[in-house]
Design an enzyme around this catalytic site. Structure first.
Site, short mmCIF file in Angstrom:
data_model
loop_
_atom_site.label_atom_id
_atom_site.label_comp_id
_atom_site.label_asym_id
_atom_site.label_seq_id
_atom_site.Cartn_x
_atom_site.Cartn_y
_atom_site.Cartn_z
NE ARG A 248 -9.45 9.43 -1.80
CZ ARG A 248 -9.79 9.02 -0.60
NH1 ARG A 248 -9.92 7.74 -0.37
NH2 ARG A 248 -9.97 9.86 0.38
NE ARG B 31 -4.27 -1.44 0.25
CZ ARG B 31 -5.35 -1.57 1.03
NH1 ARG B 31 -5.58 -0.73 2.00
NH2 ARG B 31 -6.21 -2.54 0.79
NE ARG C 197 -7.17 5.19 2.61
CZ ARG C 197 -8.02 4.35 3.18
NH1 ARG C 197 -9.21 4.74 3.52
NH2 ARG C 197 -7.65 3.11 3.42
CE1 TYR D 293 -13.11 -7.26 1.20
CE2 TYR D 293 -11.51 -8.92 0.53
CZ TYR D 293 -11.85 -7.81 1.30
OH TYR D 293 -10.93 -7.28 2.16
CG ASP E 3 -8.91 -2.92 -4.47
OD1 ASP E 3 -8.33 -2.29 -3.57
OD2 ASP E 3 -9.70 -3.85 -4.26
#
Ligand code: CP3
Length: 355
Positions: free
Chosen positions: A40, A27, A31, A155, A78
């Protein structure tokens, strides 16, 4: 294709000699970086970043521009692109993580799932890979990735993130044939997706089995590892005259390292719950190791981070075969200065372990 200027990441994965231990962060484009948050906002949302190759390339390059120590780039995308391409309708609710419009609950739902064509249905990912390769211009290798079948299945069956995997585990035990059909379709999809990424320019690939560690020992073998083994056996292992190393990362897989090391991959990712020196003894010469600092160490000050880096390097010991990384993704609250201190410490403290 331009020759690689820094190939120590690929060399370490193949246990070839290196000058210092290579490092990257799971990652790493995310963020915690203000420049990521700005991109973003410009793109509108997370999926627009992933689906636009120019934006995906821009955010992939951000950590490399900030930290010259990074020895690898990872495709910005992703793991949930595959279920999205199967028609599940992926969306992100701010602060709530991923969600699907359609949930997979019955055998009929699974039978109806298509196997996506990487070029037709996931062309935006292939374009992102080739755009990033061009922009990297040989600076460092590019890692492609996918989720493992079991992790993707959780998921798809839960409809999003889950703490207890209630629906997916109920399906596994009540209706194992249905779960096997889903996992088999996902394994086929992941194989052609990763091969597409390799042909588009990915120089190593990592399979994220983020939720394999939630399974029992027996279920892990049958419902997660077996499908990763199948994927590995179907991957293109050499491209552009170089080996394309494969990394398997089962979070929580520390108890099963010997059998994961037998699955045919070049390297294993380790979370922070196992000692890397002990892991090295257990897997022997079979595979390289990637990891394994607890990502929360980055909340501590740079001196404490440096001490922990030194401890992990000493535990691995002398010689190649170690790619330094965090044991899971870097979190949004980390101070970017601390990430920089971490990366510098890896290169500074590791030279003594290499000839
Ligand atoms: O490592 C990298 O820098 C490459 C990019 C990458 C992302 N997701 C970007 C991302 C990678 C390799 C992933 C993999 C991924 N995605 C995994 C496996 C790794 C792991 O963490 O175990 C999983 C389980 C997912 C699914 C997913 N995507 C979740 C659970 C979330 C929400 C996370 C959260 O904290 O809200 C995402 C979104 C996501 N993927 C973000 C990023 C940068 C944050 C989205 C945002 O900007 O709001």
């Amino acid at each position: 294709m331009t020759a690689l200027k820094n190939d120590r990441f690929l060399r370490a994965l193949l246990k070839q000699p290196v000058d210092v231990t290579p490092v990257w962060m799971m990652r790493q484009a995310g963020r915690y970086l203000p420049e990521y948050r700005a991109s973003r906002a410009k793109a509108g949302d997370f999926m627009s970043l992933c689906m636009n190759p120019e934006f995906a390339c821009e955010v992939t390059m951000q950590p490399l521009d900030r930290y010259p120590q990074l020895d690898a780039a990872i495709l910005f995308s992703d793991i949930l692109t595959i279920p999205d391409a199967m028609g599940q309708g992926l969306y992100f609710e701010t602060g709530e993580g991923p969600r699907f419009k359609k949930v997979v609950s019955t055998l009929a739902d699974i039978e109806a799932l298509p196997i996506p064509d990487p070029h037709k249905d996931l062309g935006y990912v292939m374009d992102a890979v080739s755009t990033i390769r061009r922009e990297l211009n040989g600076r460092v290798p590019l890692i492609g990735f996918s989720g493992s079948p079991w992790t993707l299945a959780t998921y798809m069956v839960e409809g999003g993130s889950s703490k207890d995997f209630r629906k997916s585990k109920a399906m596994l035990y009540e209706n194992p044939q249905a779960m096997h059909l889903l996992l088999d379709k996902l394994a086929q999809s992941v194989t052609s997706y990763l091969n597409g990424q390799i042909m588009a320019g990915a120089q190593a690939v990592q399979i994220f089995d983020s939720w394999g560690g939630s399974l029992s020992a027996a279920a892990y073998q049958e419902f997660s590892l077996a499908y990763m083994r199948k994927i590995v056996s179907g991957l293109i292992r050499e491209h552009e005259g170089r080996k394309v190393p494969v990394i398997l990362f089962t979070k929580g897989g520390g108890l099963w390292l010997e059998s994961i090391a037998d699955a045919g991959a070049d390297a294993l990712g380790l979370d922070w719950t196992c000692d890397i020196g002990n892991a090295r003894e257990r897997v022997g010469n079979k595979v390289a190791l990637q990891g394994n600092m607890d990502p929360t160490v980055l909340y501590a000050n740079p001196e404490a981070i440096r001490t922990e880096v030194g401890r992990i390097l000493a535990s691995y010991g002398k010689g190649s075969g170690h790619v330094f990384n965090l044991g899971h993704g870097i979190t949004p609250e980390v101070d970017p200065e601390h990430a920089g201190a971490f990366l510098r410490a890896v290169h500074e403290l590791s030279a003594q372990y290499h000839e």
